[in-house]
Write an enzyme that holds these catalytic residues in place. Structure first.
Site, PDB file in Angstrom:
ATOM      1  N   THR A  81       0.833  -1.206   0.000  1.00 59.94           N
ATOM      2  CA  THR A  81       0.000   0.000   0.000  1.00 59.94           C
ATOM      3  C   THR A  81       0.863   1.251   0.000  1.00 59.94           C
ATOM      4  OG1 THR A  81      -0.091   0.263   2.392  1.00 59.94           O
ATOM      5  CG2 THR A  81      -1.699  -1.242   1.409  1.00 59.94           C
ATOM      6  N   CYS A  82       0.225   2.391  -0.215  1.00 55.88           N
ATOM      7  CA  CYS A  82       0.956   3.657  -0.265  1.00 55.88           C
ATOM      8  C   CYS A  82       1.173   4.268   1.111  1.00 55.88           C
ATOM      9  CB  CYS A  82       0.219   4.637  -1.164  1.00 55.88           C
ATOM     10  SG  CYS A  82       0.079   4.021  -2.839  1.00 55.88           S
ATOM     11  N   ASP A  83       0.857   3.535   2.167  1.00 60.64           N
ATOM     12  CA  ASP A  83       1.013   4.079   3.515  1.00 60.64           C
ATOM     13  C   ASP A  83       2.380   3.727   4.091  1.00 60.64           C
ATOM     14  OD1 ASP A  83       0.644   5.206   5.935  1.00 60.64           O
ATOM     15  OD2 ASP A  83      -0.743   3.691   6.694  1.00 60.64           O
TER      16      ASP A  83
END
Ligand SMILES: *Cc1c(COP(=O)(O)O)cnc(C)c1O
Length: 388
Positions: A326-328
């Site tokens: 994910t982009c987190d």
């Protein structure tokens, strides 16, 4: 080596599963569930084991354990529906959530589950309309700072309150069948159970002395530990103090337990693949197609540590970072793991991921949860392709 089951998929099996199903995968081996069940049953010979579905609510696990003669510990309507769909007879189940809506009580009763848990007056009084149908266990709390998850703050009455609550139930015409406790998950020593068992024995004696109906059941909960990266005692040695404490109980007391993690943690292996990589501050970052928001959610919620390895082996290894897809920024599985130089598409395998992993995974950022592939049942199949 502690005699407990260690799960190992050989690289041929890994390769053919990945060819067939892609990644990420959670590979569930029902043989391991069977072995764990038998090991715990051997360690606690006269205890009825109720599998707590929460850590891995999967139909194949339920079918496997039912065939072994297990009982089931349910906490929610979804868990009721799951055991019902698999054909578990309702007499083999108890509903142990200490706090329920009236609709939850009705749902379990419609299935035929009639044993419930309460720990306070408000909850007890919810059973007034059902008093002719139900038998209750009173959950007692024993603090345990020494575990992964100390459940004693959230649930359970104080041992000193037990007699008063049981008396109140009697006055309301509600049957209290026994006591239960849960010492907390991944408990380090069997002594915690032994202390709780002898305190419960005292309460049962108090109840008899007060002329109230004799308590016939003691539920010693779950919490049995498995070996992640730190050593734990082999289960038979871990259970030694428990067996001793149980020996002192009157013979008429039926003893049950609610193991979750112990039965399923070693049964699932995660296979993920490298989606991409980058050099950052002297380390290689490998981005996998599974991560903290997926199967590795247990790193956050369960504070468990899993053994993670690359399928490709080499003598030359480098400090690397394993990140999720994910982009987190918190989506990092390990910020310092020794790995060989990997190519995109190479496989990473993590073991001991059966408990509190798949069930808490999300599809955040639209990365879909890993498929659960079942082995060691009748056939190998993709559970996502069968309807529930
Ligand atoms: C979660 C839970 C269990 C299972 O605990 P483990 O530590 O996984 O063995 C058993 N009983 C109750 C009431 C629970 O909430």
């Amino acid at each position: 080596m502690n005699g407990d089951v260690a799960n190992s998929l050989d690289s041929n099996t890994i390769g053919s599963l990945v060819t067939q199903f892609g990644t990420p995968l959670m590979v569930l081996d029902c043989d391991v569930v069977r072995q764990q069940y038998r090991a715990l049953q051997d360690a606690l010979p006269n205890v009825e084991l109720h599998y707590a579905l929460k850590p891995l609510p999967h139909p194949a696990v339920v079918r496997t354990l039912l065939a072994e003669g297990a009982y089931f510990d349910l906490a929610t309507n979804g868990e009721v529906d799951l055991v019902q769909s698999v054909g578990v007879p309702s007499e083999r189940t108890i509903q142990t959530h200490p706090i329920k809506r009236d609709s939850d009580i009705q749902h379990a009763l419609r299935y035929g589950c009639t044993v419930f848990v309460v720990d306070n007056v408000n909850e007890l009084e919810k059973f007034i309309p059902y008093r002719d149908q139900v038998e209750l266990l009173l959950r007692v709390s024993f603090p345990n700072a020494d575990v992964l998850a100390d459940l004693s703050k959230k649930f359970g009455c104080k041992p000193e309150q037990a007699l008063e609550l049981i008396t109140h139930a009697f006055d309301l015409g509600i049957r209290i069948k026994g006591l239960s406790f849960h010492v907390g998950s991944q408990t380090r020593s069997g002594d915690k159970y032994a202390i709780a068992i002898s305190r419960c024995n005292e309460i049962m004696q108090q109840v008899t002395d007060a002329g109230l109906p004799v308590l016939s059941t003691l539920d010693i909960g779950g919490g049995f530990p498995v070996q992640y990266t730190a050593d734990v005692l082999p289960i038979s040695i871990f259970c030694e103090p428990i067996r001793q404490a149980l020996n002192v109980l009157p013979e008429t007391v039926r003893v049950i337990a609610e193991p979750g993690r112990y039965l399923v943690a070693p049964s699932v292996t995660n296979i993920a693949s490298v989606m991409g990589q980058a050099e950052r501050n002297g380390q290689t970052w490998y981005y996998l197609d599974d991560g903290i928001y997926g199967s590795f959610s247990g790193l956050m919620f369960d504070e468990a540590k899993y053994e993670t390895k690359s399928v490709k082996q080499s003598n030359e290894v480098y400090s690397s970072v394993l990140a999720g897809p994910t982009c987190d920024s918190i989506d990092v599985i390990s910020d310092n793991i020794m790995l060989p130089k990997l190519n995109n598409g190479d496989l990473i395998v993590s073991t001991m991921m059966g408990a509190y992993c798949s069930c808490t995974a999300t599809d955040f950022n639209f990365f879909k949860k890993a498929d659960v592939i079942v082995m060691g049942e009748e056939t190998v199949f993709d559970s996502n392709s069968i309807s529930a």
